[in-house]
Design an enzyme around this catalytic site. Structure first.
Site, PDB file in Angstrom:
ATOM      1  CB  SER A 151      -0.952  -0.051   1.201  1.00 47.54           C
ATOM      2  OG  SER A 151      -1.890   0.976   1.159  1.00 47.54           O
ATOM      3  CG  HIS A 182      -4.319  -1.568  -2.147  1.00 53.07           C
ATOM      4  ND1 HIS A 182      -4.870  -2.274  -1.113  1.00 53.07           N
ATOM      5  CD2 HIS A 182      -3.714  -0.500  -1.559  1.00 53.07           C
ATOM      6  CE1 HIS A 182      -4.611  -1.677   0.034  1.00 53.07           C
ATOM      7  NE2 HIS A 182      -3.911  -0.603  -0.209  1.00 53.07           N
TER       8      HIS A 182
END
Length: 202
Positions: free
Chosen positions: A101, A126
């Protein structure tokens, strides 16, 4: 039984007597920084402060930022990324364990050609998440608009720093994409996969 943070002897140039300092203090003086937890405002501010202070002290010595992070908050992550671009010294980013992330966003933000992953490291990218389920209807709309802007910002950075087309990055960010060190290199997130000679870099 916890032993606390280990202490090591350190003497500054020109000082006669060495003093015991905690190991992270010693490593920071050598420009070795660590993101080893979830990224929040506190750790982001600490790293930003260290980079700015050490840059004032010496603008020529590179930083080495070791990353093992499950991700964290977007805005503190963007602040840290912008600081990495702002300070005069190059910032080497080194993934050990996991850069997920916002951890992968910081990893890709290192100086191009100076981003490295350990052989068994994992990288995950993501899109930014939100707490929609806690919001009222009006807040939901405002948060959705802000989230879309943040997603566009993150996507632009990944496109710029990986050299991948916009459609590839956008598609990857639709879901959790886990990459090995070599796959992260193929994606342009890192430039090198470390081997037994990588100790020469530091």
């Amino acid at each position: 039984m916890p032993i606390g943070v280990p202490k090591v002897l350190f003497g500054s140039p020109g000082e006669e007597d060495a003093a015991w300092v905690d190991i992270y203090n010693r490593l920071h003086r050598e420009r070795l920084l660590f993101l080893g937890q979830e990224l929040d405002s506190e750790i982001s501010n600490q790293l930003v402060g260290l980079m700015v202070y050490l840059s004032i002290e010496d603008k020529t010595r590179d930083f080495f930022l070791f990353i093992n992070s499950p991700g964290g908050w977007v805005i503190p992550g963007i602040g840290l990324y912008d600081t990495m671009q702002f300070v005069p010294p190059d910032v080497h980013t080194i993934c050990m364990g996991l850069a997920a992330s916002m951890g992968s966003f910081i990893l890709v933000g290192g100086e191009i050609t100076k981003r490295l992953a350990f052989p068994h490291a994992r990288v995950m990218i993501h899109q930014p998440a939100s707490s929609f389920y806690e919001a009222q209807a009006g807040e939901f709309v405002l948060e959705a608009e802000e989230l879309l802007k943040l997603r566009e910002t993150l996507t632009r950075v990944y496109v710029q720093r990986t050299g991948k087309p916009l459609w590839v990055v956008s598609e990857d960010m639709e879901r959790d994409v886990f990459l090995s060190a070599t796959e992260a290199q193929a994606h342009g997130i890192v430039d090198l996969v470390g081997d037994e000679n990588m100790g020469d870099l530091v």
